[in-house]
Design an enzyme around this catalytic site. Structure first.
Site, PDB file in Angstrom:
ATOM      1  N   ASP A  89       1.335 -17.260  -9.686  1.00 31.45           N
ATOM      2  CA  ASP A  89       1.246 -18.994  -9.284  1.00 31.45           C
ATOM      3  C   ASP A  89       1.936 -19.025  -8.053  1.00 31.45           C
ATOM      4  OD1 ASP A  89       3.604 -18.476 -10.381  1.00 31.45           O
ATOM      5  OD2 ASP A  89       3.189 -19.250 -12.233  1.00 31.45           O
TER       6      ASP A  89
ATOM      7  N   HIS B 126       4.284 -22.268 -22.125  1.00 26.24           N
ATOM      8  CA  HIS B 126       3.390 -22.256 -21.053  1.00 26.24           C
ATOM      9  C   HIS B 126       3.449 -20.749 -20.534  1.00 26.24           C
ATOM     10  CE1 HIS B 126       6.471 -23.701 -18.405  1.00 26.24           C
ATOM     11  NE2 HIS B 126       6.098 -22.901 -17.570  1.00 26.24           N
TER      12      HIS B 126
ATOM     13  N   GLU C 187       0.373 -25.170 -18.604  1.00 26.00           N
ATOM     14  CA  GLU C 187       1.103 -25.970 -19.617  1.00 26.00           C
ATOM     15  C   GLU C 187       0.323 -26.432 -20.820  1.00 26.00           C
ATOM     16  OE1 GLU C 187       2.209 -28.853 -16.524  1.00 26.00           O
ATOM     17  OE2 GLU C 187       4.017 -27.916 -16.348  1.00 26.00           O
TER      18      GLU C 187
END
Length: 294
Positions: free
Chosen positions: A72, A143, A148
């Site tokens: 990410d 998560h 999430e």
């Protein structure tokens, strides 16, 4: 799914770093056939990265033919910002090893078209033949990456709006000023992670004990996205004793007994790295090999 329990975070980091080293070395990567490694950011992998650097410096591991994909990146944060995941990865790992810069793939949170950036990331993974091993950490709410609670278990790389609780929690990295915290991120999806041929998850600390219990003892649930690992044919969780506090005693004993049987009765020399049994030890043997990565 396998669960390996170690005493503390230091032992967990040591186990995982050595596991990754063995996986890469057994793979015998080349420029034509690289080892493709998925990597996380955050506090969970810091100890692993430190030990991987030590293994590189001792000559036990090379990243020359390793291709990496990170989970990410924040949207709108300058690439050289100290809290960007690009900066984190170079400071924590890449600048200390012999990885080829062109082999590093980190999502661009400043791309002119974020949706296209996400599609390109998935295409780049497919182009190199998929991810061999995806390493991940989790949050206290279970998560993985920025998937999430409530994220689809079939999700792919996409733009993700961060939950308010996540933004508040991240404010500590931005001088406590919530206005400076990115509100969006680019993240691989749950399915992107689970498509890897092997998934290894780090879970340490009492604050993640409920998440581990949900992952191990409850069913697959999109409110605890790490629970998707239950469906993976080669899923491995490595945790410390503190993280097992919410597990049933019989669950802990079960996984510890499996490891005991593997290494005391079957023998480490008869096991594959991923836990498969190659052959049974001769009944006349009195050897008792040490547990791998001790």
């Amino acid at each position: 799914m396998r669960l390996i329990i170690r005493e503390d975070y230091e032992e967990v980091a040591h186990y995982i770093a050595n596991y990754i080293k063995e996986r890469i070395n057994q793979f015998q990567p080349s420029s034509e056939r690289p080892f493709v490694l998925g990597l996380p950011t955050g506090s969970s992998p810091i100890g692993v990265y430190k030990k991987l650097v030590e293994l590189y410096k001792s000559g036990e591991l090379s990243f020359q033919n390793v291709v990496t994909f990170n989970m990410d990146e924040y949207v709108g944060l300058p690439r050289d910002h100290p809290e960007s995941y690009h900066s984190f990865m170079w400071k924590s790992l890449f600048m200390h090893v012999d990885i080829v810069p062109e082999n590093v793939h980190i999502l661009d949170g400043n791309a002119p078209d974020l949706d296209e950036e996400c599609k390109k990331f998935e295409a780049d993974i497919a182009r190199v033949g998929g991810i061999e091993l995806f390493l991940g950490g989790i949050g206290p709410d279970g998560h993985i990456a920025f998937n999430e609670p409530g994220s689809s278990l079939t999700s792919r790389t996409r733009v993700k709006t961060l939950a308010y609780e996540t933004i508040i929690a991240n404010a500590r990295f931005f001088d406590g000023d919530i206005s400076k915290v990115p509100k969006l991120a680019l993240t691989v999806g749950v399915a992107t992670v689970m498509d890897a041929r092997e998934v290894v998850v780090i879970i340490t600390g009492a604050h993640k004990a409920i998440a581990l219990a949900k992952c191990i003892e409850d069913g697959v649930n999109h409110m605890w996205t790490v629970s998707a690992i239950q469906m993976h044919p080669k899923g491995l969780i490595v945790c410390d004793e503190d993280a097992t506090l919410e597990l049933h005693v019989k669950t802990v004993k079960y996984f510890k007994s499996i490891e005991h049987v593997h290494h005391s009765l079957i023998g480490a020399e008869n096991l594959s790295l991923q836990g498969g049994v190659k052959q049974l030890r001769s009944p006349v043997s009195n050897d008792r090999p040490q547990t791998p990565f001790e």
